[in-house]
Design an enzyme around this catalytic site. Structure first.
Site, PDB file in Angstrom:
ATOM      1  N   PHE A 130       0.883  -0.943  -0.188  1.00 29.25           N
ATOM      2  CA  PHE A 130      -0.035   0.019   0.026  1.00 29.25           C
ATOM      3  C   PHE A 130       0.813   1.153  -0.058  1.00 29.25           C
ATOM      4  CE2 PHE A 130      -2.673   3.412   1.581  1.00 29.25           C
ATOM      5  CZ  PHE A 130      -3.929   3.068   0.905  1.00 29.25           C
ATOM      6  N   ASP A 201       2.927  -4.125   9.238  1.00 33.29           N
ATOM      7  CA  ASP A 201       1.877  -3.033   8.919  1.00 33.29           C
ATOM      8  C   ASP A 201       0.397  -4.054   9.301  1.00 33.29           C
ATOM      9  OD1 ASP A 201      -0.749  -2.023   7.877  1.00 33.29           O
ATOM     10  OD2 ASP A 201       0.285  -0.902   6.621  1.00 33.29           O
ATOM     11  N   TYR A 226     -10.357   0.976  11.210  1.00 30.28           N
ATOM     12  CA  TYR A 226     -11.322   1.234  10.564  1.00 30.28           C
ATOM     13  C   TYR A 226     -11.944  -0.026   9.339  1.00 30.28           C
ATOM     14  CZ  TYR A 226      -7.858   3.286   7.227  1.00 30.28           C
ATOM     15  OH  TYR A 226      -6.909   3.825   6.540  1.00 30.28           O
ATOM     16  N   LYS A 227     -10.705  -1.072   9.391  1.00 24.92           N
ATOM     17  CA  LYS A 227     -11.336  -2.141   8.309  1.00 24.92           C
ATOM     18  C   LYS A 227     -12.160  -3.264   9.212  1.00 24.92           C
ATOM     19  CE  LYS A 227      -7.164  -0.923   5.419  1.00 24.92           C
ATOM     20  NZ  LYS A 227      -7.681  -0.330   4.400  1.00 24.92           N
ATOM     21  N   ARG A 375     -11.564  -6.065  -5.978  1.00 29.17           N
ATOM     22  CA  ARG A 375     -11.072  -6.782  -4.473  1.00 29.17           C
ATOM     23  C   ARG A 375     -12.584  -7.030  -3.927  1.00 29.17           C
ATOM     24  NH1 ARG A 375      -7.901  -3.380  -0.321  1.00 29.17           N
ATOM     25  NH2 ARG A 375      -9.553  -2.155  -0.531  1.00 29.17           N
TER      26      ARG A 375
HETATM   27  C1  PLP Z   1      -1.743  -1.725   4.359  1.00 29.26           C
HETATM   28  C2  PLP Z   1      -2.120  -0.311   4.408  1.00 29.26           C
HETATM   29  N1  PLP Z   1      -1.381   0.493   5.286  1.00 29.26           N
HETATM   30  C3  PLP Z   1      -1.855   1.920   5.445  1.00 29.26           C
HETATM   31  C4  PLP Z   1      -3.131   2.154   4.804  1.00 29.26           C
HETATM   32  C5  PLP Z   1      -3.651   3.900   5.174  1.00 29.26           C
HETATM   33  O1  PLP Z   1      -3.064   3.975   6.185  1.00 29.26           O
HETATM   34  P1  PLP Z   1      -3.867   5.620   6.713  1.00 29.26           P
HETATM   35  O2  PLP Z   1      -4.938   5.292   7.570  1.00 29.26           O
HETATM   36  O3  PLP Z   1      -2.827   6.354   7.453  1.00 29.26           O
HETATM   37  O4  PLP Z   1      -4.149   6.540   5.464  1.00 29.26           O
HETATM   38  C6  PLP Z   1      -3.916   1.294   4.238  1.00 29.26           C
HETATM   39  C7  PLP Z   1      -5.130   1.791   3.780  1.00 29.26           C
HETATM   40  O5  PLP Z   1      -6.110   1.222   3.248  1.00 29.26           O
HETATM   41  C8  PLP Z   1      -3.548   0.065   4.115  1.00 29.26           C
HETATM   42  O6  PLP Z   1      -4.184  -0.768   3.259  1.00 29.26           O
END
Ligand code: PLP
Length: 416
Positions: A130, A201, A226-227, A375
């Site tokens: 990402f 992550d 939030y997921k 997706r």
């Molecule tokens: C793997 C991953 N890392 C980071 C993020 C985004 O992070 P942020 O909430 O800081 O925009 C996402 C967003 O979908 C993600 O899928």
């Protein structure tokens, strides 16, 4: 209509009737006449969120005003919710704080990790990650005077890329687009064998599959709520620092909440001990308070059952697509082996964007990831096996009818 020898609709309904997680669906508000397959982007809204929001606004803010920092426990939220999240990711209380966004937390933890390996200059990352993770590392490197570099690798090249010049291996546990899962224990062990640290992550992991940070000896981790934790749009993220690094690893966004004694209002910075040093400043209380509803639901669900159901849903989705959509040029873009796949399926198609728009118009909400990926997030707490059937049925109708060719479906929206 799907024609398949693999499984009948009756058998699918049987699975739903015997689903040990079925009762969780009633804990969510779900849009009517919709199959929601985008919980890997924004999780559905827990019903309990409404009551928390009302209480936070109507009692705590309205009546308690500034007293609520103490009386309603606002000040403790990052630690208190961090402890709940710790239970979901195989960490101890005191190793996790809920705070800021994933990207900001990644910046802080990468900086902290690099500060523990000052003799090394390489960060290993997956190029197709990402983007925020890559961009954040690039921004940090620039800030540090361009003395570091990123060794971008493919998923299958990670082990070979870890050498004794590596300071940090920074990976997303479950890939956002293709859904492959990295072996956290094995990669962490290899990183440590070469003297490197790991930053994970967990955006697509927490609440979706078992995560065992301490068993894997992970050093640092970040993730969003939030997921799969259903914390709400833009809900604050979390960070993890293994206890053995507390007091050693320090992050550079040294706001007052990361000070040893914030309310002493001293002129000079003194780092807080423990996870508090990873905070920066005042937190978005409303978002954080509301997020507790989803975190609590996840804490009550047996993660092994969640994993088992999402694996079966993914297998079912792929089997139905392969059997019924064979004429339509889809390629499976996620691992077929459920053990190697996160809680989503991904398909490739040259017209993926238009197809997804047409599907959404028919009440099946997934998403599109450039350049050609559809997706579908699988969230066992509020989805039924029958939803998978309905989704693939809609996909088949969109393809057989050719409705996706309508010009309005090529028009790009701001958020895809
Ligand atoms: C793997 C991953 N890392 C980071 C993020 C985004 O992070 P942020 O909430 O800081 O925009 C996402 C967003 O979908 C993600 O899928």
């Amino acid at each position: 209509m799907i024609q398949t020898a693999a499984i009948s609709l009756d058998e699918i309904r049987h699975l739903d009737r015997h689903d040990p997680l079925a009762a969780f669906r009633a804990e969510f508000e779900l849009p009517a006449d919709t199959v929601y397959l985008d919980g890997n982007s924004l999780g559905a809204m827990p019903k309990a969120a409404t009551e928390i929001a009302r209480r936070t606004l109507e009692q705590e803010w309205s009546q308690g005003v500034v007293r609520s920092w103490n009386e309603a426990g606002w000040y403790e939220l990052p630690r208190r919710l961090g402890t709940k999240i710790a239970g979901l990711i195989g960490a101890e209380a005191g190793e996790v704080a809920m705070t800021d966004s994933t990207g900001i937390n990644l910046f802080k933890l990468l900086a902290a990790a690099l500060s523990l390996r000052t003799d090394r200059r390489v960060i290993v990352m997956e190029g197709s990650n990402f983007p925020t993770d890559n961009y954040t590392a690039q921004g940090l490197i620039q800030l540090l005077g361009n003395r570091h570099s990123i060794r971008f690798v493919e998923a299958d090249g990670i082990a070979d890329a870890i050498a004794d010049d590596v300071a940090v291996v920074c990976l997303t546990h479950v890939h956002y687009k293709f859904g492959h899962v990295h072996d956290m224990a094995k990669i962490t062990e290899r990183a440590h064998a070469f003297g490197a640290l790991t930053v994970w992550d967990l955006c697509h992991s927490a609440g979706a599959l078992p995560v065992e940070l301490n068993r894997c000896r992970a050093d640092f981790a970040v993730g969003c709520t939030y997921k799969y934790l259903n914390g709400g749009p833009g809900a604050p993220a979390y960070l993890f620092v293994a206890g053995r690094h507390h007091g050693q690893a320090t992050q550079p966004l040294t706001g007052w909440w990361s000070h040893e004694d914030p309310f002493a209002f001293e002129r000079d910075y003194r780092p807080a001990s423990g996870i508090d040093q990873m905070l920066s400043g005042t937190q978005p209380v409303l978002s954080m308070a509301v997020a507790e509803a989803g975190i609590d639901i996840a804490a009550h669900a047996a993660i092994r059952e969640v994993r088992e159901k999402s694996s079966r849903m993914g297998d079912l989705f792929l089997a139905l697509v392969e059997e019924s959509c064979a004429a339509h040029d889809f390629q499976i873009a996620c691992p077929r082996d459920a053990r190697l796949r996160g809680s989503q399926v991904s398909l490739r198609h040259p017209n993926a964007y238009s197809i997804m728009r047409a599907l959404i118009d028919r009440g099946v909400i997934g998403d599109f990831r450039a350049p050609d990926v559809l997706r579908f997030g699988l969230t066992p707490l509020y989805l039924r096996y029958e939803d998978v059937w309905r989704a693939v049925n809609a996909l088949l109708e969109v393809m057989d009818s050719g409705v996706w060719r309508q010009p309005e479906y090529t028009e790009r929206l701001a958020v895809t």
